[in-house]
Scaffold this active site. Structure first.
Site, PDB file in Angstrom:
ATOM      1  N   GLU A 108       0.876  -1.153   0.000  1.00  0.00           N
ATOM      2  CA  GLU A 108       0.000   0.000   0.000  1.00  0.00           C
ATOM      3  C   GLU A 108       0.924   1.216   0.000  1.00  0.00           C
ATOM      4  O   GLU A 108       1.806   1.320   0.868  1.00  0.00           O
ATOM      5  CB  GLU A 108      -0.859  -0.011   1.272  1.00  0.00           C
ATOM      6  CG  GLU A 108      -1.900   1.063   1.231  1.00  0.00           C
ATOM      7  CD  GLU A 108      -2.720   1.165   2.517  1.00  0.00           C
ATOM      8  OE1 GLU A 108      -2.677   0.252   3.353  1.00  0.00           O
ATOM      9  OE2 GLU A 108      -3.394   2.195   2.649  1.00  0.00           O
ATOM     10  N   ARG A 163       4.992 -12.552  10.210  1.00  0.00           N
ATOM     11  CA  ARG A 163       5.673 -11.285   9.928  1.00  0.00           C
ATOM     12  C   ARG A 163       7.088 -11.337  10.479  1.00  0.00           C
ATOM     13  O   ARG A 163       7.341 -12.006  11.478  1.00  0.00           O
ATOM     14  CB  ARG A 163       4.969 -10.127  10.652  1.00  0.00           C
ATOM     15  CG  ARG A 163       3.627  -9.769  10.157  1.00  0.00           C
ATOM     16  CD  ARG A 163       3.040  -8.680  11.038  1.00  0.00           C
ATOM     17  NE  ARG A 163       3.521  -7.366  10.650  1.00  0.00           N
ATOM     18  CZ  ARG A 163       3.004  -6.677   9.642  1.00  0.00           C
ATOM     19  NH1 ARG A 163       2.014  -7.166   8.933  1.00  0.00           N
ATOM     20  NH2 ARG A 163       3.479  -5.489   9.346  1.00  0.00           N
ATOM     21  N   LYS A 187       4.755   0.772   9.465  1.00  0.00           N
ATOM     22  CA  LYS A 187       4.804   2.055   8.774  1.00  0.00           C
ATOM     23  C   LYS A 187       4.273   3.181   9.650  1.00  0.00           C
ATOM     24  O   LYS A 187       4.793   4.292   9.622  1.00  0.00           O
ATOM     25  CB  LYS A 187       4.018   1.972   7.461  1.00  0.00           C
ATOM     26  CG  LYS A 187       4.832   1.309   6.360  1.00  0.00           C
ATOM     27  CD  LYS A 187       4.105   1.335   5.044  1.00  0.00           C
ATOM     28  CE  LYS A 187       3.090   0.234   5.000  1.00  0.00           C
ATOM     29  NZ  LYS A 187       2.555   0.018   3.651  1.00  0.00           N
TER      30      LYS A 187
HETATM   31  P1  ATP Z   1       2.970  -2.052   8.045  1.00  0.00           P
HETATM   32  O1  ATP Z   1       2.440  -2.847   9.166  1.00  0.00           O
HETATM   33  O2  ATP Z   1       4.418  -1.739   8.155  1.00  0.00           O
HETATM   34  O3  ATP Z   1       2.151  -0.839   7.731  1.00  0.00           O
HETATM   35  P2  ATP Z   1       1.635  -3.396   5.947  1.00  0.00           P
HETATM   36  O4  ATP Z   1       1.401  -4.827   6.032  1.00  0.00           O
HETATM   37  O5  ATP Z   1       0.467  -2.543   6.216  1.00  0.00           O
HETATM   38  O6  ATP Z   1       2.900  -3.018   6.795  1.00  0.00           O
HETATM   39  P3  ATP Z   1       1.696  -3.295   3.111  1.00  0.00           P
HETATM   40  O7  ATP Z   1       2.139  -2.204   2.219  1.00  0.00           O
HETATM   41  O8  ATP Z   1       0.272  -3.648   3.124  1.00  0.00           O
HETATM   42  O9  ATP Z   1       2.206  -2.937   4.563  1.00  0.00           O
HETATM   43  O10 ATP Z   1       2.591  -4.573   2.865  1.00  0.00           O
HETATM   44  C1  ATP Z   1       2.864  -5.124   1.612  1.00  0.00           C
HETATM   45  C2  ATP Z   1       3.209  -6.559   1.795  1.00  0.00           C
HETATM   46  O11 ATP Z   1       4.316  -6.706   2.658  1.00  0.00           O
HETATM   47  C3  ATP Z   1       2.052  -7.328   2.408  1.00  0.00           C
HETATM   48  O12 ATP Z   1       1.871  -8.505   1.662  1.00  0.00           O
HETATM   49  C4  ATP Z   1       2.508  -7.603   3.801  1.00  0.00           C
HETATM   50  O13 ATP Z   1       1.995  -8.814   4.251  1.00  0.00           O
HETATM   51  C5  ATP Z   1       4.036  -7.641   3.683  1.00  0.00           C
HETATM   52  N1  ATP Z   1       4.655  -7.238   4.934  1.00  0.00           N
HETATM   53  C6  ATP Z   1       4.518  -6.073   5.574  1.00  0.00           C
HETATM   54  N2  ATP Z   1       5.191  -6.073   6.741  1.00  0.00           N
HETATM   55  C7  ATP Z   1       5.785  -7.276   6.831  1.00  0.00           C
HETATM   56  C8  ATP Z   1       6.622  -7.918   7.800  1.00  0.00           C
HETATM   57  N3  ATP Z   1       6.990  -7.296   8.916  1.00  0.00           N
HETATM   58  N4  ATP Z   1       7.045  -9.171   7.551  1.00  0.00           N
HETATM   59  C9  ATP Z   1       6.692  -9.797   6.428  1.00  0.00           C
HETATM   60  N5  ATP Z   1       5.912  -9.279   5.477  1.00  0.00           N
HETATM   61  C10 ATP Z   1       5.442  -8.036   5.671  1.00  0.00           C
HETATM   62 MG    MG Z   2      -1.253  -3.709   4.794  1.00  0.00          MG
END
Ligand code: ATP
Ligand code: MG
Length: 587
Positions: free
Chosen positions: A46, A271, A281
């Site tokens: 995102e 994660r 983020k």
């Molecule tokens: P954040 O919690 O940092 O905002 P998010 O999951 O909301 O992260 P996205 O942009 O939606 O961020 O993530 C893109 C992809 O990266 C998703 O498929 C998510 O599952 C993966 N991802 C994000 N954070 C992690 C993590 N700590 N470990 C593994 N994969 C991750």
């Molecule tokens: Mg997300």
């Protein structure tokens, strides 16, 4: 396969590289002939922040599997929330994925490109009486959703007619209502044990400009509705996501089945969490916006842009991700393991050089005034073929202040009065006098040198125990060196006492800048160039550098803190061999 013995994996990091359960599942699907044996994955960020190490894990997994199985991986922006997303983030994400070494070719997709199709699917659900316009307030909706122990209550608007729903939804799109006046909800089951299934919201009104669709829309689809349909439209065979989406899977399946769309196989994995930093983020944005760091690319940040600026090679991050593996068990990986992976690459790629971080002057009393000699430092001591760096030597030399002790214990093999040491590649010297100020602080040292030890060896084979790095004072260039420490004072910055936040455990000394004296050949290096300062660590030229004022970031110290960490590690992860080196070239 390179069968280098593995230094052991961090505790609880799952299976050996390449042997993870997702890969096993893909192999199973293949032998069962599912998806005609094809593999389509995607990395779906995102664009509401910069990518961090957690994302790297997902990128390496998705692109890595596609590479391994001859499939394809798309880059898809799940850009459904105009209030939090921006072009800046899109650009940063593209640059970071590319830097990490992956290529999505022409498959750069945006959920916002599907807005028209998503809208049509929403109308289809209304026509099937599977969606309705709810006019309760956000609080009422929340209140009526129920809890884990109490079923939800149906909305008083749940039984609106298809005609009325369609009319209202079209008027929502036409911009007739203010934000929050109505939402479109799926009509599923208000008593479902899975709260996500209690008539989830599919669309909401947001009079906000979107970075790609500008003002074409004032209703935006929710993430869950968009995400699964986007996967279906892209025929993603294996939809990999983190564990918090386990309960969303039921909704995804409901949506795709109801709309009769292609169904991806969703598999969840744990994660990545890393000690002494935060990977969220929302928290990273806070660090940036409140000025706790200099920006998203501050070298202390766990963002890919921060790690790049710090000087961590992308290959090290890929190796790190391959080795921590993929599992369903939550685990915290030590930051030191990334440093270990970085040292391993830097040791064979970063040229040697000399710099003195905390300079103490030596006057070589028996060395001629106005004379300069040139010595040659091997760029890679293990591989002399790779050449040398010319080093000027003259009567006044800088050495590291910590390399001298006036009253040295027996095991101190560096400089102390009367004990001979080697200046690397140059001469043996002996300290003969100490100059101090009135308060006893050491201002400089007087040493004598033995001309017969030219090049750093002795004709009579006498041994010296210490070898010091040095820089010729007459030739040295001053440089700002940024020394980094952990951004947080405790392993888990999120576990803090009542009333405190992660901001209260920020390490106030995470950045220290010193003025070093540096070999003049380093002054002209371009930003991003990495070198090893002998005995000190690996350093990378910062973009703030100018020819008059070079700036270096310390990537990692030479000292292998990993060796210490290793002792704490469960023996069951020992003896795991490394994966074959990735086929990417590092930049
Ligand atoms: P954040 O919690 O940092 O905002 P998010 O999951 O909301 O992260 P996205 O942009 O939606 O961020 O993530 C893109 C992809 O990266 C998703 O498929 C998510 O599952 C993966 N991802 C994000 N954070 C992690 C993590 N700590 N470990 C593994 N994969 C991750
Ligand atoms: Mg997300």
């Amino acid at each position: 396969m390179t069968n280098t013995p593995h230094p052991a994996l961090p505790p609880g990091t799952g299976e050996a590289p390449g042997k993870n359960f997702i890969r096993a599942k893909i192999l199973q699907d293949r032998s069962a002939g599912r998806f005609s044996g094809s593999l389509q994955t995607r990395f779906p960020p995102e664009p509401n922040g910069y990518l961090h190490l957690g994302h790297a894990k997902s990128i390496c997994l998705n692109f890595g599997l596609a590479e391994e199985f001859g499939g394809r991986c798309n880059l898809r922006f799940d850009d459904t929330n105009p209030l939090k997303e921006s072009r800046e983030y899109v650009d940063a994400i593209r640059a970071d994925v590319r830097w990490l070494g992956f290529d999505w070719e022409d498959r750069e997709y945006y959920a916002s490109d599907y807005f028209e199709q998503l809208y049509a699917f929403a109308e289809k659900l209304i026509l099937m009486d599977k969606a309705y316009v709810d006019s309760q307030s956000a609080e009422e909706i929340r209140e009526n959703r129920g809890t884990l122990t109490r079923p939800g209550a149906g909305s008083p608007y749940r039984d609106r007619s298809v005609t009325e729903n369609l009319d209202l939804f079209r008027r929502m799109r036409a911009g007739e209502f203010p934000d929050g006046a109505h939402v479109l909800r799926a009509k599923i089951d208000m008593a479902s044990p899975n709260i996500i299934m209690r008539d989830p919201t599919l669309y909401r009104i947001r009079h906000a400009e979107h970075h790609r669709t500008q003002n074409r829309w004032c209703i935006y689809p929710m993430y869950d509705f968009t995400h699964c349909i986007s996967d279906a439209l892209e025929k993603v065979t294996h939809s990999l996501c983190t564990l918090e989406f386990v309960n969303n899977r039921e909704l995804y399946n409901w949506t795709l089945e109801t709309l009769n769309l292609f169904r991806s196989e969703q598999t969840e994995f744990a994660r990545l969490s890393i000690s002494r930093t935060v990977l969220s983020k929302r928290k990273l944005i806070q660090l940036v916006n409140e000025g706790h760091v200099s920006g998203w690319d501050d070298p202390r940040m766990p963002t890919l842009s921060g790690l790049r600026r710090r000087g961590i090679p992308p290959e090290a991050i890929r190796n790190f991700c391959a080795r921590i593996g993929i599992s369903r068990a939550d685990n915290v990986v030590e930051y030191g393991f990334l440093e270990f992976c970085a040292r391993e690459i830097l040791n064979r790629t970063a040229k040697r050089a000399m710099a003195v971080l905390d300079p103490l002057k030596i006057i070589v009393e028996n060395y001629p005034h106005n004379r300069t000699e040139w010595f040659h430092l091997p760029l890679f001591p293990d591989d002399p073929e790779k050449g040398t760096r010319p080093l000027p030597f003259s009567r006044e030399i800088w050495i590291e202040r910590s390399d001298f002790r006036e009253d040295a214990p027996g095991k101190f093999h560096r400089l102390t009065p009367g004990r001979e040491v080697r200046l690397r590649c140059a001469y043996y010297i002996t300290c003969t006098a100490i100059h101090k100020d009135e308060s006893g602080n050491i201002l400089s040292l007087v040493c004598s040198y033995d001309p017969r030890t030219r090049g750093g060896g002795s004709p009579d084979n006498r041994k010296v125990k210490g070898t010091l790095h040095w820089v010729s004072a007459a030739h040295a260039v001053p440089a700002a060196i940024r020394l980094y420490d952990d951004l947080f004072l405790q392993d888990d910055p999120e576990t803090v006492p009542e009333g405190k936040t992660f901001l209260d455990v920020i390490n106030p000394d995470s950045l220290r800048t010193v003025t070093a004296r540096m070999d003049p050949s380093l002054a002209a290096l371009p930003p991003g160039e990495r070198v090893q300062f002998e005995r000190l660590g690996y350093f990378c030229v910062d973009p703030d550098s100018t020819p008059c004022q070079p700036v270096f970031n310390r990537i990692v110290a030479i000292k292998d803190t990993w060796a210490k960490l290793e002792k704490r590690i469960s023996p069951s992860y020992k003896n795991i061999s490394l994966p074959a080196g990735p086929s990417h070239s590092s930049s």
